[in-house]
Design a protein around this motif. Structure first.
Motif, PDB file in Angstrom:
ATOM      1  N   VAL A  52      74.920-128.036  17.089  1.00 18.10           N
ATOM      2  CA  VAL A  52      75.976-127.143  16.625  1.00 18.10           C
ATOM      3  C   VAL A  52      75.435-125.735  16.422  1.00 18.10           C
ATOM      4  CG1 VAL A  52      77.652-126.720  14.816  1.00 18.10           C
ATOM      5  CG2 VAL A  52      77.160-129.027  15.492  1.00 18.10           C
ATOM      6  N   ALA A  53      74.280-125.636  15.790  1.00 17.96           N
ATOM      7  CA  ALA A  53      73.717-124.312  15.490  1.00 17.96           C
ATOM      8  C   ALA A  53      73.434-123.540  16.772  1.00 17.96           C
ATOM      9  CB  ALA A  53      72.447-124.459  14.666  1.00 17.96           C
ATOM     10  N   ASP A  54      72.910-124.224  17.786  1.00 11.02           N
ATOM     11  CA  ASP A  54      72.643-123.553  19.063  1.00 11.02           C
ATOM     12  C   ASP A  54      73.932-123.087  19.726  1.00 11.02           C
ATOM     13  OD1 ASP A  54      69.994-124.100  18.607  1.00 11.02           O
ATOM     14  OD2 ASP A  54      69.951-125.864  19.934  1.00 11.02           O
ATOM     15  N   ALA A  55      74.964-123.912  19.659  1.00  7.39           N
ATOM     16  CA  ALA A  55      76.251-123.546  20.269  1.00  7.39           C
ATOM     17  C   ALA A  55      76.871-122.351  19.557  1.00  7.39           C
ATOM     18  CB  ALA A  55      77.206-124.730  20.235  1.00  7.39           C
ATOM     19  N   ILE A  56      76.770-122.306  18.230  1.00  6.96           N
ATOM     20  CA  ILE A  56      77.334-121.178  17.477  1.00  6.96           C
ATOM     21  C   ILE A  56      76.561-119.900  17.776  1.00  6.96           C
ATOM     22  CG2 ILE A  56      77.640-120.256  15.150  1.00  6.96           C
ATOM     23  CD1 ILE A  56      78.318-123.089  14.254  1.00  6.96           C
ATOM     24  N   ASP A  57      75.231-119.979  17.806  1.00  5.01           N
ATOM     25  CA  ASP A  57      74.426-118.799  18.119  1.00  5.01           C
ATOM     26  C   ASP A  57      74.728-118.270  19.517  1.00  5.01           C
ATOM     27  OD1 ASP A  57      73.238-118.938  15.631  1.00  5.01           O
ATOM     28  OD2 ASP A  57      71.471-120.029  16.372  1.00  5.01           O
ATOM     29  N   GLU A  58      74.851-119.168  20.466  1.00  2.00           N
ATOM     30  CA  GLU A  58      75.146-118.761  21.844  1.00  2.00           C
ATOM     31  C   GLU A  58      76.534-118.128  21.949  1.00  2.00           C
ATOM     32  OE1 GLU A  58      75.677-120.898  26.163  1.00  2.00           O
ATOM     33  OE2 GLU A  58      74.321-121.796  24.703  1.00  2.00           O
ATOM     34  N   ALA A  59      77.506-118.683  21.238  1.00  2.00           N
ATOM     35  CA  ALA A  59      78.865-118.126  21.266  1.00  2.00           C
ATOM     36  C   ALA A  59      78.895-116.735  20.640  1.00  2.00           C
ATOM     37  CB  ALA A  59      79.830-119.058  20.541  1.00  2.00           C
ATOM     38  N   GLU A  61      76.392-114.605  20.468  1.00  2.45           N
ATOM     39  CA  GLU A  61      75.721-113.694  21.386  1.00  2.45           C
ATOM     40  C   GLU A  61      76.634-113.314  22.546  1.00  2.45           C
ATOM     41  OE1 GLU A  61      72.058-115.444  22.614  1.00  2.45           O
ATOM     42  OE2 GLU A  61      71.239-115.462  20.584  1.00  2.45           O
ATOM     43  N   CYS A  62      77.389-114.268  23.056  1.00  2.00           N
ATOM     44  CA  CYS A  62      78.324-113.980  24.153  1.00  2.00           C
ATOM     45  C   CYS A  62      79.417-113.010  23.701  1.00  2.00           C
ATOM     46  CB  CYS A  62      78.952-115.262  24.680  1.00  2.00           C
ATOM     47  SG  CYS A  62      77.842-116.284  25.632  1.00  2.00           S
ATOM     48  N   LEU A  63      79.908-113.189  22.480  1.00  2.00           N
ATOM     49  CA  LEU A  63      80.942-112.292  21.971  1.00  2.00           C
ATOM     50  C   LEU A  63      80.398-110.882  21.766  1.00  2.00           C
ATOM     51  CD1 LEU A  63      82.626-114.716  19.449  1.00  2.00           C
ATOM     52  CD2 LEU A  63      83.678-113.749  21.494  1.00  2.00           C
ATOM     53  N   LYS A  64      79.166-110.777  21.276  1.00  2.91           N
ATOM     54  CA  LYS A  64      78.550-109.452  21.122  1.00  2.91           C
ATOM     55  C   LYS A  64      78.316-108.801  22.482  1.00  2.91           C
ATOM     56  CE  LYS A  64      76.280-110.621  16.791  1.00  2.91           C
ATOM     57  NZ  LYS A  64      75.007-110.927  16.139  1.00  2.91           N
ATOM     58  N   MET A  65      77.880-109.581  23.461  1.00  2.88           N
ATOM     59  CA  MET A  65      77.639-109.047  24.799  1.00  2.88           C
ATOM     60  C   MET A  65      78.942-108.611  25.453  1.00  2.88           C
ATOM     61  SD  MET A  65      75.560-108.118  27.042  1.00  2.88           S
ATOM     62  CE  MET A  65      74.020-108.811  26.583  1.00  2.88           C
ATOM     63  N   ARG A  66      80.014-109.351  25.215  1.00  2.00           N
ATOM     64  CA  ARG A  66      81.314-108.980  25.750  1.00  2.00           C
ATOM     65  C   ARG A  66      81.767-107.637  25.182  1.00  2.00           C
ATOM     66  NH1 ARG A  66      85.338-113.522  25.055  1.00  2.00           N
ATOM     67  NH2 ARG A  66      83.923-114.510  26.516  1.00  2.00           N
ATOM     68  N   GLU A  67      81.412-107.377  23.920  1.00  4.24           N
ATOM     69  CA  GLU A  67      81.757-106.099  23.309  1.00  4.24           C
ATOM     70  C   GLU A  67      80.936-104.962  23.910  1.00  4.24           C
ATOM     71  OE1 GLU A  67      82.096-104.093  18.905  1.00  4.24           O
ATOM     72  OE2 GLU A  67      81.886-106.249  19.096  1.00  4.24           O
ATOM     73  N   VAL A  68      79.667-105.233  24.224  1.00  7.19           N
ATOM     74  CA  VAL A  68      78.819-104.218  24.838  1.00  7.19           C
ATOM     75  C   VAL A  68      79.329-103.881  26.240  1.00  7.19           C
ATOM     76  CG1 VAL A  68      76.506-103.791  25.753  1.00  7.19           C
ATOM     77  CG2 VAL A  68      76.777-104.784  23.491  1.00  7.19           C
ATOM     78  N   ILE A  69      79.723-104.899  26.979  1.00  7.27           N
ATOM     79  CA  ILE A  69      80.226-104.689  28.335  1.00  7.27           C
ATOM     80  C   ILE A  69      81.532-103.924  28.313  1.00  7.27           C
ATOM     81  CG2 ILE A  69      81.142-105.860  30.369  1.00  7.27           C
ATOM     82  CD1 ILE A  69      79.074-108.063  29.840  1.00  7.27           C
ATOM     83  N   GLY A  70      82.384-104.245  27.364  1.00  5.89           N
ATOM     84  CA  GLY A  70      83.663-103.552  27.247  1.00  5.89           C
ATOM     85  C   GLY A  70      84.778-104.312  27.927  1.00  5.89           C
ATOM     86  N   GLN A  71      85.945-103.698  27.937  1.00  6.70           N
ATOM     87  CA  GLN A  71      87.112-104.334  28.531  1.00  6.70           C
ATOM     88  C   GLN A  71      87.060-104.172  30.044  1.00  6.70           C
ATOM     89  OE1 GLN A  71      90.786-102.891  27.007  1.00  6.70           O
ATOM     90  NE2 GLN A  71      92.010-104.382  28.121  1.00  6.70           N
ATOM     91  N   MET A  98      87.404-116.856  17.033  1.00  2.00           N
ATOM     92  CA  MET A  98      86.770-116.337  18.235  1.00  2.00           C
ATOM     93  C   MET A  98      85.571-117.201  18.646  1.00  2.00           C
ATOM     94  SD  MET A  98      86.967-112.229  17.649  1.00  2.00           S
ATOM     95  CE  MET A  98      86.241-111.783  19.207  1.00  2.00           C
ATOM     96  N   VAL A  99      84.784-117.632  17.667  1.00  2.34           N
ATOM     97  CA  VAL A  99      83.630-118.480  17.952  1.00  2.34           C
ATOM     98  C   VAL A  99      84.089-119.829  18.512  1.00  2.34           C
ATOM     99  CG1 VAL A  99      81.678-119.718  16.924  1.00  2.34           C
ATOM    100  CG2 VAL A  99      82.110-117.348  16.301  1.00  2.34           C
ATOM    101  N   ILE A 100      85.125-120.401  17.901  1.00  2.00           N
ATOM    102  CA  ILE A 100      85.623-121.695  18.365  1.00  2.00           C
ATOM    103  C   ILE A 100      86.164-121.588  19.788  1.00  2.00           C
ATOM    104  CG2 ILE A 100      87.409-123.439  17.983  1.00  2.00           C
ATOM    105  CD1 ILE A 100      87.047-122.889  14.975  1.00  2.00           C
ATOM    106  N   ASP A 101      86.905-120.523  20.075  1.00  2.00           N
ATOM    107  CA  ASP A 101      87.430-120.330  21.431  1.00  2.00           C
ATOM    108  C   ASP A 101      86.299-120.137  22.440  1.00  2.00           C
ATOM    109  OD1 ASP A 101      90.049-120.649  20.665  1.00  2.00           O
ATOM    110  OD2 ASP A 101      90.400-118.510  20.396  1.00  2.00           O
ATOM    111  N   GLU A 102      85.243-119.454  22.035  1.00  2.00           N
ATOM    112  CA  GLU A 102      84.112-119.248  22.946  1.00  2.00           C
ATOM    113  C   GLU A 102      83.388-120.570  23.226  1.00  2.00           C
ATOM    114  OE1 GLU A 102      81.890-117.167  25.557  1.00  2.00           O
ATOM    115  OE2 GLU A 102      83.556-116.331  24.401  1.00  2.00           O
ATOM    116  N   VAL A 103      83.258-121.410  22.217  1.00  2.00           N
ATOM    117  CA  VAL A 103      82.632-122.728  22.426  1.00  2.00           C
ATOM    118  C   VAL A 103      83.522-123.592  23.309  1.00  2.00           C
ATOM    119  CG1 VAL A 103      81.959-124.870  21.265  1.00  2.00           C
ATOM    120  CG2 VAL A 103      81.266-122.678  20.323  1.00  2.00           C
ATOM    121  N   ARG A 104      84.829-123.474  23.118  1.00  2.00           N
ATOM    122  CA  ARG A 104      85.779-124.261  23.897  1.00  2.00           C
ATOM    123  C   ARG A 104      85.691-123.868  25.363  1.00  2.00           C
ATOM    124  NH1 ARG A 104      90.890-126.792  21.932  1.00  2.00           N
ATOM    125  NH2 ARG A 104      89.914-126.355  19.993  1.00  2.00           N
TER     126      ARG A 104
END
Length: 104
Positions: A52-59, A61-71, A98-104
């Motif tokens: 679980v902890a790995d999945a949450i950390d990865e999600a 990081e993906c959300l932060k990276m999506r913000e860096v990339i932009g829309q 947002m984290v739950i949707d990213e894991v999904r």
């Protein structure tokens, strides 16, 4: 029960996906708690293939990276036609969803 073509079907895609989302929801709720006893890192045993902890950390990081990339444009709609929730501007339930949707 999980057939997509049958008339009587459950609205679930996969039991494994729902299990993962429930575990992520539980851990994020415990992490965001106001009670200092509950806020400590819980040890949730999920098995040896998925943590679980790995999945949450990865999600996260993906959300932060999506913000860096932009829309970005992903379909025929023009830029700015859809609203985007940014990770840095959300709080509370929105971050958890947002984290739950990213894991999904």
């Amino acid at each position: 029960m999980y057939c997509r073509k049958a008339k009587l079907k459950l609205p679930l895609k996969s039991i494994l996906e729902e299990y993962k989302c429930v575990e992520v929801r539980l851990v994020t709720l415990l992490e965001e708690s106001d009670d200092p006893v509950v806020k400590m890192q819980p040890s949730i045993k999920t098995g040896r293939k998925w943590k679980v902890a790995d999945a949450i950390d990865e999600a996260k990081e993906c959300l932060k990276m999506r913000e860096v990339i932009g829309q970005t444009q992903t379909n025929r709609k023009g830029l700015g036609s859809s609203s985007v929730k940014w990770w840095s501007k959300t709080e509370g339930k929105e971050t958890r969803y947002m984290v739950i949707d990213e894991v999904r």
